[in-house]
Design an enzyme around this catalytic site. Structure first.
Site, PDB file in Angstrom:
ATOM      1  N   HIS A 152       0.834  -1.202   0.000  1.00  0.00           N
ATOM      2  CA  HIS A 152       0.000   0.000   0.000  1.00  0.00           C
ATOM      3  C   HIS A 152       0.873   1.259   0.000  1.00  0.00           C
ATOM      4  CE1 HIS A 152      -3.788   2.177   1.323  1.00  0.00           C
ATOM      5  NE2 HIS A 152      -2.856   3.066   1.662  1.00  0.00           N
ATOM      6  N   GLU A 153       1.851   1.312   0.894  1.00  0.00           N
ATOM      7  CA  GLU A 153       2.685   2.514   0.991  1.00  0.00           C
ATOM      8  C   GLU A 153       3.584   2.680  -0.234  1.00  0.00           C
ATOM      9  OE1 GLU A 153       1.826   4.612   3.052  1.00  0.00           O
ATOM     10  OE2 GLU A 153       0.599   3.289   4.294  1.00  0.00           O
ATOM     11  N   HIS A 156       1.656   4.125  -3.076  1.00  0.00           N
ATOM     12  CA  HIS A 156       1.628   5.586  -2.946  1.00  0.00           C
ATOM     13  C   HIS A 156       2.902   6.183  -3.542  1.00  0.00           C
ATOM     14  CE1 HIS A 156      -2.037   6.247  -0.805  1.00  0.00           C
ATOM     15  NE2 HIS A 156      -1.653   5.738   0.357  1.00  0.00           N
ATOM     16  N   HIS A 162      -5.573   6.948  -2.968  1.00  0.00           N
ATOM     17  CA  HIS A 162      -6.545   5.960  -2.511  1.00  0.00           C
ATOM     18  C   HIS A 162      -7.652   5.793  -3.543  1.00  0.00           C
ATOM     19  CE1 HIS A 162      -4.958   6.995   1.676  1.00  0.00           C
ATOM     20  NE2 HIS A 162      -4.635   5.731   1.451  1.00  0.00           N
TER      21      HIS A 162
END
Length: 688
Positions: A152-153, A156, A162
């Site tokens: 997830h990070e 980014h 998101h």
């Protein structure tokens, strides 16, 4: 070309159990309290944009339509000294998944002007895209060292916002503003279509980048309602990147291939994935959908609980099943001893010096039949060298079995699957399906649990299931334990005694145990396996009953309890350590974790000492084992075969056999693999 699966309505949300539980002697001991937190809960009080995003002061957000915010490939990174050892290992696992599924690669920083510094700060957070500010921080803080959170990070950092902040999100979800915690409303603002792009992809409820239904809730109900009700318990999954996450990443970076992916084949297409078939004698590979002696179904379309049933309408070993998928089968019910059939892959060019060959096989032939796996390497003059990499022999099986074979091709190569008929009677043969080949290390061990559906249905809360004892490459003994709770099951591991304990370093330190429940989707790039990792710490202690201090990862003979199992084995077992909330039952049943009643836990035990010095990981090959080859029928010839029809002579089988005598590369290891996938080392089964 990539195969991207449709969105999975059946995928139920699974959050990360962020803190492992240590229990001395049992899974219900007085150990650490397990914490079940999502990213927004880990980051409470950090006042980050959308919960986990850092922003440069004065920057206009969402400028990702500009190429300057994308990274040059490979992406440079460095581990800050604050980053915990377990987190370092999980970050490398996330890199492996991104490499496997996209063209994005990573490399240790080598003085490039812009690079990512992975650190341990408060919480889990990242900037979005390449900020062109030199060293760009990304935090994997306490409770963040889980594969899905790390992915997830890094998504980014690679340029993703998101999912629920897309400008078209109101067509797919409804934000319940009155249920949002006061002061957190700005986290639900949509992004401007003038500064962001959906890359032409559909809205993805299964994205690892999506908020959960209760993110930033004030306690009065869900903050997000999906417009399609079936997805309400899907959003916010923290298992793995979704297929649509992968598609968006491919489009953002204009990927046309993946870094470490080589091939996948489920034989659903009559092209047979460009494989070449040849035979000697009466044996041949055939594309079928069932066989009389088993299997009754291919592995790709196998149902979760049992083999697909059918009626046989002819007397042959093979017959087609309406509505099922296909697999390759070589019957040994006829022919002479030594007759063989081969199936050769297309030629491939490796980028690394190690590969992993993974496939499912079903053996319904004679105990003496041989299933051999070779690689053929070609030098610059196209001169061929052939190496035997694995062999499967032994009694027939009653299930599809997962198998891994480490390869070490360094030049253009082919993989060859060969069946040779042995002495004795056979009513079946050898079948293979769902082949995947990729340039990553194979898992060290596989725990196959047949009839797992019946175990869950018939067992009560509190039931334990123990794996065999596995012997690691470093000669430590390890065992996995499953424990059933009311709506989920936990996964734990423990050190166990072996005949090698006196030769080992105690306490056991800096070893990362990674346990993965395999998603059995046919294509490895589509899999979303559930995974945990724990790293041993030589300083972790607990108090004994009389107040004495024990090191948690010390010799099990010193601090463990005596175990007498049903196989008349006696050994010492140390404390259990793991996650009580490994997987909820609804997520388990709705995924692709079980087929034909079977599940597979993949297990690796890695020494992470090299990561403290930022050194490359040494590649370790298992011990060399000699394999006995059956004499081939020298009178036979290898013919090009198109679904059983011979068309042209390629080369004699005896000529092919003569190349088997080529000596192995330095460092090459040859595996003798039984049908059960285990070798006996001392009194321990060592699963391969």
């Amino acid at each position: 070309m990539y195969v991207i699966a449709p969105l999975l309505v059946s995928l139920i949300v699974q959050r990360s159990s962020t803190l492992p539980v240590s229990c001395v002697g049992a899974t219900e001991g007085n150990g650490d309290e397990e914490t079940d937190l999502d990213i927004d809960e880990i980051n409470i009080g950090l006042n980050l944009y959308e919960g986990d995003i850092k922003q440069m002061t004065g920057r206009v957000r969402n400028m990702l339509l500009e190429d300057q915010y994308r990274w040059e490939i490979p992406v440079p990174y460095v581990f800050d000294e604050s980053l915990e050892l377990n987190a370092r290992g999980v970050v490398l696992q996330a890199f492996d998944q991104i490499r496997l599924k996209t063209c994005i690669d990573f490399k240790p920083w080598g003085n490039e002007p812009n690079y990512i510094v992975v650190m341990k700060d408060d919480g889990c957070w990242s900037y979005v895209g390449n900020q062109r500010q030199g060293n760009q921080s990304l935090s994997i803080g306490q409770w963040c060292d889980h594969l899905a959170i790390v992915e997830h990070e890094f998504l980014h950092a690679l340029g993703f916002w998101h999912e629920q902040s897309r400008y078209d999100r109101d067509d797919h979800v409804t934000i319940i503003w009155e249920n949002i915690e006061e002061g957190m409303e700005s986290n639900f603002v949509k992004h401007d279509r003038n500064y962001t792009t959906t890359l032409g992809t559909m809205y993805d409820y299964t994205s690892v980048m999506h908020y959960g239904k209760d993110t930033f809730s004030n306690g009065n109900g869900s903050t997000i309602i999906t417009n399609v009700p079936e997805y309400q318990n899907v959003i916010g999954q923290r298992i793995e990147m979704s297929s649509n996450d992968i598609l968006k990443l491919q489009k953002l970076y204009n990927c046309t291939s993946a870094v470490t992916f080589l091939a996948s084949c489920s034989f659903e297409d009559e092209s047979l994935c460009d494989m070449t078939l040849c035979a000697a004698g009466n044996l041949s590979w055939q594309r079928v959908s069932s066989t009389k002696a088993g299997p009754l179904s291919d592995h790709t379309s196998l149902s979760s609980q049992e083999e697909n049933q059918m009626e046989f309408v002819d007397g042959n070993d093979t017959t087609n099943q309406i509505g099922g998928g296909f697999f390759m089968h070589c019957s040994t019910a006829s022919g002479k001893e030594g007759h063989g059939a081969k199936m050769q892959s297309r030629r491939m060019n490796p980028k690394r010096q190690f590969q992993c060959l993974q496939f499912f096989y079903f053996h319904s032939g004679s105990d003496e039949d041989q299933f051999n796996i070779w690689i053929r390497e070609y030098d610059r003059e196209d001169k061929e060298s052939t190496y035997l990499m694995g062999q499967i022999i032994g009694p027939p099986t009653s299930h599809w079995h997962l198998h891994h074979i480490p390869l070490n091709a360094t030049r253009s190569f082919q993989v060859e699957f060969e069946v040779r008929k042995g002495p004795g009677n056979s009513s079946g043969g050898v079948s293979i399906d769902d082949i995947n080949l990729f340039e990553m290390e194979c898992p060290h061990h596989v725990w196959h649990i047949p009839n797992f559906d019946q175990f869950l249905i018939n067992s009560s809360v509190g039931t334990d299931l123990l794996s065999p004892r596995f012997l690691t490459r470093q000669s430590y003994g390890v065992q996995i334990l499953l424990h059933l709770y009311a709506d989920h099951f936990g996964v734990f591991f423990r050190l166990v005694s072996t005949d090698h304990d006196d030769e080992l370093q105690w306490p056991c330190e800096r070893k990362q145990i990674t346990i993965s429940l395999l998603d059995q989707s046919h294509h490895i790039q589509l899999r979303m396996s559930k995974q945990i990792s724990i790293t041993t710490d030589s300083e972790k202690t607990f108090a004994g009953e009389n107040g004495e201090t024990f090191y948690y990862w010390d010799n099990p003979r010193k601090l463990g309890h005596l175990v007498n199992n049903t196989n008349t084995e006696t050994y010492y077992a140390g404390p259990n350590f793991g996650y009580r909330k490994f997987l909820y039952y609804d997520a388990f049943w709705s995924g692709n974790f079980i087929k034909g009643g079977s599940v597979y836990f993949l297990f690796s035990f890695d020494d992470l000492s090299h990561l403290l010095l930022n050194l490359p990981k040494p590649h370790i090959w298992p011990n060399f084992n000699h394999v006995a080859l059956m004499q081939a029928d020298d009178k036979g010839v290898c013919l090009n075969q198109l679904m059983g029809n011979t068309t042209a002579i390629v080369q004699s089988f005896s000529q092919s056999h003569s190349s088997f005598a080529v000596s192995l590369h330095t460092g090459t290891m040859l595996f003798m693999l039984t049908a059960s996938g285990a070798l006996m080392v001392g009194n321990l089964p060592m699963a391969l």
